[in-house]
Design a protein around this motif. Sequence first.
Motif, PDB file in Angstrom:
ATOM      1  N   ILE A 228      38.318  51.559  37.288  1.00 47.11           N
ATOM      2  CA  ILE A 228      38.393  49.958  37.168  1.00 47.11           C
ATOM      3  C   ILE A 228      39.617  49.532  36.762  1.00 47.11           C
ATOM      4  O   ILE A 228      40.192  48.642  37.198  1.00 47.11           O
ATOM      5  CB  ILE A 228      37.434  49.720  36.666  1.00 47.11           C
ATOM      6  CG1 ILE A 228      37.190  48.066  37.032  1.00 47.11           C
ATOM      7  CG2 ILE A 228      37.501  49.729  35.167  1.00 47.11           C
ATOM      8  CD1 ILE A 228      36.728  47.749  38.506  1.00 47.11           C
ATOM      9  N   ILE A 229      40.315  50.360  35.940  1.00 48.07           N
ATOM     10  CA  ILE A 229      41.575  49.943  35.221  1.00 48.07           C
ATOM     11  C   ILE A 229      42.952  49.928  36.159  1.00 48.07           C
ATOM     12  O   ILE A 229      43.672  48.946  36.463  1.00 48.07           O
ATOM     13  CB  ILE A 229      41.916  50.623  34.075  1.00 48.07           C
ATOM     14  CG1 ILE A 229      40.932  50.328  32.939  1.00 48.07           C
ATOM     15  CG2 ILE A 229      43.361  50.381  33.501  1.00 48.07           C
ATOM     16  CD1 ILE A 229      41.101  50.851  31.789  1.00 48.07           C
ATOM     17  N   PRO A 230      43.070  51.089  36.949  1.00 47.25           N
ATOM     18  CA  PRO A 230      44.126  51.070  38.085  1.00 47.25           C
ATOM     19  C   PRO A 230      43.825  50.022  39.033  1.00 47.25           C
ATOM     20  O   PRO A 230      44.963  49.648  39.666  1.00 47.25           O
ATOM     21  CB  PRO A 230      44.149  52.657  38.373  1.00 47.25           C
ATOM     22  CG  PRO A 230      43.466  53.276  37.518  1.00 47.25           C
ATOM     23  CD  PRO A 230      42.495  52.505  36.767  1.00 47.25           C
ATOM     24  N   ALA A 231      42.560  50.019  39.342  1.00 44.17           N
ATOM     25  CA  ALA A 231      42.154  49.234  40.482  1.00 44.17           C
ATOM     26  C   ALA A 231      42.472  47.773  40.239  1.00 44.17           C
ATOM     27  O   ALA A 231      43.092  46.931  40.892  1.00 44.17           O
ATOM     28  CB  ALA A 231      40.531  49.334  40.914  1.00 44.17           C
ATOM     29  N   THR A 232      42.108  47.433  38.894  1.00 38.55           N
ATOM     30  CA  THR A 232      42.586  45.988  38.354  1.00 38.55           C
ATOM     31  C   THR A 232      44.109  45.814  38.521  1.00 38.55           C
ATOM     32  O   THR A 232      44.607  44.538  38.823  1.00 38.55           O
ATOM     33  CB  THR A 232      42.033  45.864  37.108  1.00 38.55           C
ATOM     34  OG1 THR A 232      40.877  46.282  37.075  1.00 38.55           O
ATOM     35  CG2 THR A 232      42.523  44.545  36.419  1.00 38.55           C
ATOM     36  N   ILE A 233      44.968  46.689  37.983  1.00 43.35           N
ATOM     37  CA  ILE A 233      46.351  46.506  38.030  1.00 43.35           C
ATOM     38  C   ILE A 233      46.920  46.536  39.552  1.00 43.35           C
ATOM     39  O   ILE A 233      47.755  45.498  39.640  1.00 43.35           O
ATOM     40  CB  ILE A 233      46.875  47.995  37.396  1.00 43.35           C
ATOM     41  CG1 ILE A 233      46.621  47.969  36.182  1.00 43.35           C
ATOM     42  CG2 ILE A 233      48.664  48.015  37.708  1.00 43.35           C
ATOM     43  CD1 ILE A 233      47.219  49.235  35.355  1.00 43.35           C
ATOM     44  N   ILE A 234      46.243  46.898  40.541  1.00 41.15           N
ATOM     45  CA  ILE A 234      46.644  47.003  41.891  1.00 41.15           C
ATOM     46  C   ILE A 234      46.263  45.420  42.163  1.00 41.15           C
ATOM     47  O   ILE A 234      47.014  44.998  43.072  1.00 41.15           O
ATOM     48  CB  ILE A 234      46.008  48.119  42.837  1.00 41.15           C
ATOM     49  CG1 ILE A 234      46.575  49.517  42.573  1.00 41.15           C
ATOM     50  CG2 ILE A 234      46.262  47.581  44.311  1.00 41.15           C
ATOM     51  CD1 ILE A 234      45.903  50.541  43.100  1.00 41.15           C
ATOM     52  N   ALA A 235      45.139  45.060  41.915  1.00 37.49           N
ATOM     53  CA  ALA A 235      44.736  43.595  42.352  1.00 37.49           C
ATOM     54  C   ALA A 235      45.621  42.795  41.717  1.00 37.49           C
ATOM     55  O   ALA A 235      45.879  41.742  42.422  1.00 37.49           O
ATOM     56  CB  ALA A 235      43.206  43.534  41.752  1.00 37.49           C
ATOM     57  N   LEU A 236      46.124  42.865  40.382  1.00 40.74           N
ATOM     58  CA  LEU A 236      46.972  42.193  39.679  1.00 40.74           C
ATOM     59  C   LEU A 236      48.367  42.041  40.564  1.00 40.74           C
ATOM     60  O   LEU A 236      49.056  40.866  40.809  1.00 40.74           O
ATOM     61  CB  LEU A 236      47.207  42.317  38.428  1.00 40.74           C
ATOM     62  CG  LEU A 236      46.246  42.010  37.447  1.00 40.74           C
ATOM     63  CD1 LEU A 236      46.403  42.661  36.124  1.00 40.74           C
ATOM     64  CD2 LEU A 236      45.834  40.613  37.242  1.00 40.74           C
ATOM     65  N   LEU A 237      48.969  43.017  41.178  1.00 43.03           N
ATOM     66  CA  LEU A 237      50.121  43.258  41.912  1.00 43.03           C
ATOM     67  C   LEU A 237      49.859  42.162  43.309  1.00 43.03           C
ATOM     68  O   LEU A 237      50.710  41.518  43.403  1.00 43.03           O
ATOM     69  CB  LEU A 237      50.497  44.562  42.300  1.00 43.03           C
ATOM     70  CG  LEU A 237      51.399  44.861  43.409  1.00 43.03           C
ATOM     71  CD1 LEU A 237      52.902  44.313  42.523  1.00 43.03           C
ATOM     72  CD2 LEU A 237      51.802  46.242  43.504  1.00 43.03           C
ATOM     73  N   PHE A 238      48.726  42.581  44.007  1.00 44.76           N
ATOM     74  CA  PHE A 238      48.474  41.725  45.133  1.00 44.76           C
ATOM     75  C   PHE A 238      48.279  40.197  44.973  1.00 44.76           C
ATOM     76  O   PHE A 238      48.828  39.584  45.833  1.00 44.76           O
ATOM     77  CB  PHE A 238      47.189  42.098  45.818  1.00 44.76           C
ATOM     78  CG  PHE A 238      47.388  43.314  46.714  1.00 44.76           C
ATOM     79  CD1 PHE A 238      47.783  43.190  47.797  1.00 44.76           C
ATOM     80  CD2 PHE A 238      47.117  44.569  46.189  1.00 44.76           C
ATOM     81  CE1 PHE A 238      47.971  44.242  48.957  1.00 44.76           C
ATOM     82  CE2 PHE A 238      47.302  45.708  47.081  1.00 44.76           C
ATOM     83  CZ  PHE A 238      47.799  45.576  48.448  1.00 44.76           C
ATOM     84  N   ALA A 239      47.635  39.947  43.753  1.00 41.98           N
ATOM     85  CA  ALA A 239      47.600  38.553  43.448  1.00 41.98           C
ATOM     86  C   ALA A 239      48.932  37.703  42.992  1.00 41.98           C
ATOM     87  O   ALA A 239      49.298  36.904  43.379  1.00 41.98           O
ATOM     88  CB  ALA A 239      46.822  38.396  42.114  1.00 41.98           C
ATOM     89  N   ASN A 246      53.064  32.807  49.274  1.00 38.64           N
ATOM     90  CA  ASN A 246      52.063  31.790  49.725  1.00 38.64           C
ATOM     91  C   ASN A 246      52.593  30.453  49.511  1.00 38.64           C
ATOM     92  O   ASN A 246      52.785  29.473  49.955  1.00 38.64           O
ATOM     93  CB  ASN A 246      50.554  31.966  49.701  1.00 38.64           C
ATOM     94  CG  ASN A 246      50.165  33.004  50.632  1.00 38.64           C
ATOM     95  OD1 ASN A 246      50.745  33.501  51.675  1.00 38.64           O
ATOM     96  ND2 ASN A 246      48.831  33.604  50.344  1.00 38.64           N
ATOM     97  N   ARG A 247      52.639  30.358  48.058  1.00 41.70           N
ATOM     98  CA  ARG A 247      53.182  29.025  47.351  1.00 41.70           C
ATOM     99  C   ARG A 247      54.694  28.721  47.716  1.00 41.70           C
ATOM    100  O   ARG A 247      54.905  27.425  47.995  1.00 41.70           O
ATOM    101  CB  ARG A 247      53.019  28.961  45.888  1.00 41.70           C
ATOM    102  CG  ARG A 247      51.534  29.090  45.279  1.00 41.70           C
ATOM    103  CD  ARG A 247      51.762  28.982  43.806  1.00 41.70           C
ATOM    104  NE  ARG A 247      50.244  28.885  43.271  1.00 41.70           N
ATOM    105  CZ  ARG A 247      50.007  28.891  41.980  1.00 41.70           C
ATOM    106  NH1 ARG A 247      51.024  28.675  41.211  1.00 41.70           N
ATOM    107  NH2 ARG A 247      48.797  28.736  41.535  1.00 41.70           N
ATOM    108  N   THR A 248      55.415  29.603  48.009  1.00 32.98           N
ATOM    109  CA  THR A 248      56.743  29.271  48.501  1.00 32.98           C
ATOM    110  C   THR A 248      56.836  28.795  49.809  1.00 32.98           C
ATOM    111  O   THR A 248      57.447  27.914  50.244  1.00 32.98           O
ATOM    112  CB  THR A 248      57.759  30.710  48.376  1.00 32.98           C
ATOM    113  OG1 THR A 248      57.586  31.114  47.127  1.00 32.98           O
ATOM    114  CG2 THR A 248      59.061  30.254  48.973  1.00 32.98           C
ATOM    115  N   ASP A 249      55.815  29.677  50.877  1.00 32.75           N
ATOM    116  CA  ASP A 249      55.754  29.284  51.959  1.00 32.75           C
ATOM    117  C   ASP A 249      55.385  27.711  52.024  1.00 32.75           C
ATOM    118  O   ASP A 249      55.520  27.027  53.101  1.00 32.75           O
ATOM    119  CB  ASP A 249      54.942  30.203  52.949  1.00 32.75           C
ATOM    120  CG  ASP A 249      55.589  31.440  53.186  1.00 32.75           C
ATOM    121  OD1 ASP A 249      56.833  31.606  52.811  1.00 32.75           O
ATOM    122  OD2 ASP A 249      54.973  32.548  53.390  1.00 32.75           O
ATOM    123  N   ASN A 250      54.081  27.271  51.437  1.00 34.83           N
ATOM    124  CA  ASN A 250      53.580  26.151  51.458  1.00 34.83           C
ATOM    125  C   ASN A 250      54.448  24.969  50.988  1.00 34.83           C
ATOM    126  O   ASN A 250      54.471  23.973  51.666  1.00 34.83           O
ATOM    127  CB  ASN A 250      52.329  26.095  50.413  1.00 34.83           C
ATOM    128  CG  ASN A 250      51.070  26.856  51.155  1.00 34.83           C
ATOM    129  OD1 ASN A 250      50.901  27.358  52.460  1.00 34.83           O
ATOM    130  ND2 ASN A 250      50.341  27.704  50.298  1.00 34.83           N
TER     131      ASN A 250
END
Length: 255
Positions: A228-239, A246-250
């Motif tokens: 779960i810890i490496p998966a969370t780190i990958i999720a933070l990168l995607f976030a 997305n905010r820049t484009d908006n």
Amino acid sequence: MNFFQALLIALIGSCASIYGPWLLGTMGGWYTIGRPLIAGAVIGVILGDIKTGILIGAAIQALYIGLVTPGLSMPGDINFAAYIGIPLAIVSGASPEYAVSLSVPLSFLGVAFVYLVVTVNVIFVHKQEKWIEEGKLKLANGVPVFGSLTNFAVRFFPILLANYFGSPYISKLVSIIPESLGNIFIILGGMLPAVGFGLLLKFMLKDNIEILYFLFGFVLVSVFKISIIPATIIALLFAYLDIKYNRTDNREGAA
């Protein structure tokens, strides 16, 4: 389960139902020890089986992870699901999936008690209005205490009685249930947490395409067996990438 254990679980369970300023307060009560995951650990300590308590609590938490109660609209009550369902499941030796199935009817029973409390407390509110008009401010200030006593009564006594007197019977009930029916309960209990995550995703996702993030994380953990810890780190990168671009484009589109 002995009387002292049932009494302690009932006391903590009544504190866990508090969503006002008393005792542990809203954050310490309803939103902390009131959550099945935390309740499972606490109950596990009391019953001497912390691991099983946490596993069962996590399974029930997954079902109710997307639970919201706007305006006291209660689709399910996690207090009875946790403080009756978890201890009874532990003493009966039931699996976490079995415990999830047990928690569903208990949550509906808890909803009935919630509406009983608010119905009775309306009487105190009208009394408070009358006392304010009559200038009896000390009596009016004591009304919240009366309301808390009502909530304590419908939480403490059902949890105490169900755990103390119900534990021998739930063990016998689990033992006499046919294996085929027990397997159905286990299958349904395994499916119900998906309902909780589905409700959570419904509130979280802005666009349907964002479900791909969830599916990607599911594949990482379930297929590739990433912890779960490496998966969370990958999720933070995607976030981070999602928020940044997305905010820049908006902003550019708005300009």
